[in-house]
Design an enzyme around this catalytic site. Sequence first.
Site, PDB file in Angstrom:
ATOM      1  N   PRO A   2     124.382 -15.664  51.010  1.00  0.00           N
ATOM      2  CA  PRO A   2     125.801 -16.034  51.033  1.00  0.00           C
ATOM      3  C   PRO A   2     125.986 -17.440  51.607  1.00  0.00           C
ATOM      4  O   PRO A   2     125.424 -17.772  52.651  1.00  0.00           O
ATOM      5  CB  PRO A   2     126.414 -14.974  51.956  1.00  0.00           C
ATOM      6  CG  PRO A   2     125.465 -13.826  51.917  1.00  0.00           C
ATOM      7  CD  PRO A   2     124.111 -14.440  51.748  1.00  0.00           C
ATOM      8  N   GLU A   3     126.730 -18.267  50.889  1.00  0.00           N
ATOM      9  CA  GLU A   3     127.011 -19.629  51.354  1.00  0.00           C
ATOM     10  C   GLU A   3     128.447 -19.663  51.883  1.00  0.00           C
ATOM     11  O   GLU A   3     129.088 -18.622  52.013  1.00  0.00           O
ATOM     12  CB  GLU A   3     126.761 -20.606  50.210  1.00  0.00           C
ATOM     13  CG  GLU A   3     125.318 -20.499  49.691  1.00  0.00           C
ATOM     14  CD  GLU A   3     124.991 -21.419  48.527  1.00  0.00           C
ATOM     15  OE1 GLU A   3     125.601 -22.500  48.425  1.00  0.00           O
ATOM     16  OE2 GLU A   3     124.125 -21.050  47.710  1.00  0.00           O
ATOM     17  N   LYS A  58     128.074 -21.025  57.932  1.00  0.00           N
ATOM     18  CA  LYS A  58     127.735 -19.726  57.358  1.00  0.00           C
ATOM     19  C   LYS A  58     127.738 -18.611  58.403  1.00  0.00           C
ATOM     20  O   LYS A  58     127.297 -17.497  58.116  1.00  0.00           O
ATOM     21  CB  LYS A  58     126.357 -19.791  56.688  1.00  0.00           C
ATOM     22  CG  LYS A  58     126.239 -20.837  55.583  1.00  0.00           C
ATOM     23  CD  LYS A  58     124.818 -20.840  55.029  1.00  0.00           C
ATOM     24  CE  LYS A  58     124.563 -22.039  54.131  1.00  0.00           C
ATOM     25  NZ  LYS A  58     123.176 -22.057  53.624  1.00  0.00           N
ATOM     26  N   ARG A 262     112.670 -25.051  46.683  1.00  0.00           N
ATOM     27  CA  ARG A 262     113.811 -24.266  46.200  1.00  0.00           C
ATOM     28  C   ARG A 262     114.005 -24.474  44.703  1.00  0.00           C
ATOM     29  O   ARG A 262     113.942 -25.604  44.203  1.00  0.00           O
ATOM     30  CB  ARG A 262     115.099 -24.685  46.926  1.00  0.00           C
ATOM     31  CG  ARG A 262     115.020 -24.667  48.439  1.00  0.00           C
ATOM     32  CD  ARG A 262     114.835 -23.262  48.992  1.00  0.00           C
ATOM     33  NE  ARG A 262     115.971 -22.408  48.702  1.00  0.00           N
ATOM     34  CZ  ARG A 262     117.060 -22.335  49.475  1.00  0.00           C
ATOM     35  NH1 ARG A 262     117.157 -23.078  50.569  1.00  0.00           N
ATOM     36  NH2 ARG A 262     118.043 -21.511  49.163  1.00  0.00           N
TER      37      ARG A 262
END
Length: 273
Positions: A2-3, A58, A262
């Site tokens: 979750p960002e 976050k 990434r």
Amino acid sequence: MPELPEVETVRKGLERLVVNQEIASITIKVPKMVKTDLNDFMISLPGKTIQQVLRRGKYLLFDFGEMVMVSHLRMEGKYLLFPNKVPDNKHFHLYFKLTNGSTLVYQDVRKFGTFELVRKSSLKDYFTQKKLGPEPTADTFQFEPFSKGLANSKKPIKPLLLDQRLVAGLGNIYVDEVLWAAKIHPQRLANQLTESETSLLHKEIIRILTLGIEKGGSTIRTYKNALGEDGTMQKYLQVYGKTGQPCPRCGCLIKKIKVGGRGTHYCPRCQCL
């Protein structure tokens, strides 16, 4: 993971569900998830009322008055509220029994989420030590410090934006999106960006994260908000998860590469290296 838009959406749901509710008891199935003193955590919160649910980057902040519970969802964390009986689930790890009879449950398939109990008076120092950058809003995310931070870095732009120091809340999804919007290759060195590129990037970070919040975050795999609802931002993503599909701007096929370990989506034509 979750960002910022997803965490903010979770915060809004929790605000509706648990603010002004008192903790009756706590059950912790995975003690390692509590990163401050476990005994202090267990005895300090029962009898306390959740006054606010806030967010910084976050991180979710459960305000109990003098103390704040800092919660990070990491990869798969989510909160669920059960008004009566809580079903059995091996991925339920923390239970906050409320005096109104309901139970707030923290679920985490990966067990990567963290909890810390911090004095409210120490909260500013807590985030300073984590070197957390400003919130991505027009009021707090100033262009000059951002521009200076880019100019002083020899890192590729994507890993630099991910490390949270220049601006808080960006993760893999939204970094890909803002770089596409600003027509910047994710491997470009930060100190090589022009002033006009930096200015556009700054504006797109604010615009896209604001849009993400408006759309309730992105449901890519398992994300749901605290009300059990999917987000809709995934319908507005331009490059993330679009490998092999035409770029919405130029029609060139979107590519996926590794940047800083990434998975990274970009348009080879719009985002030249």
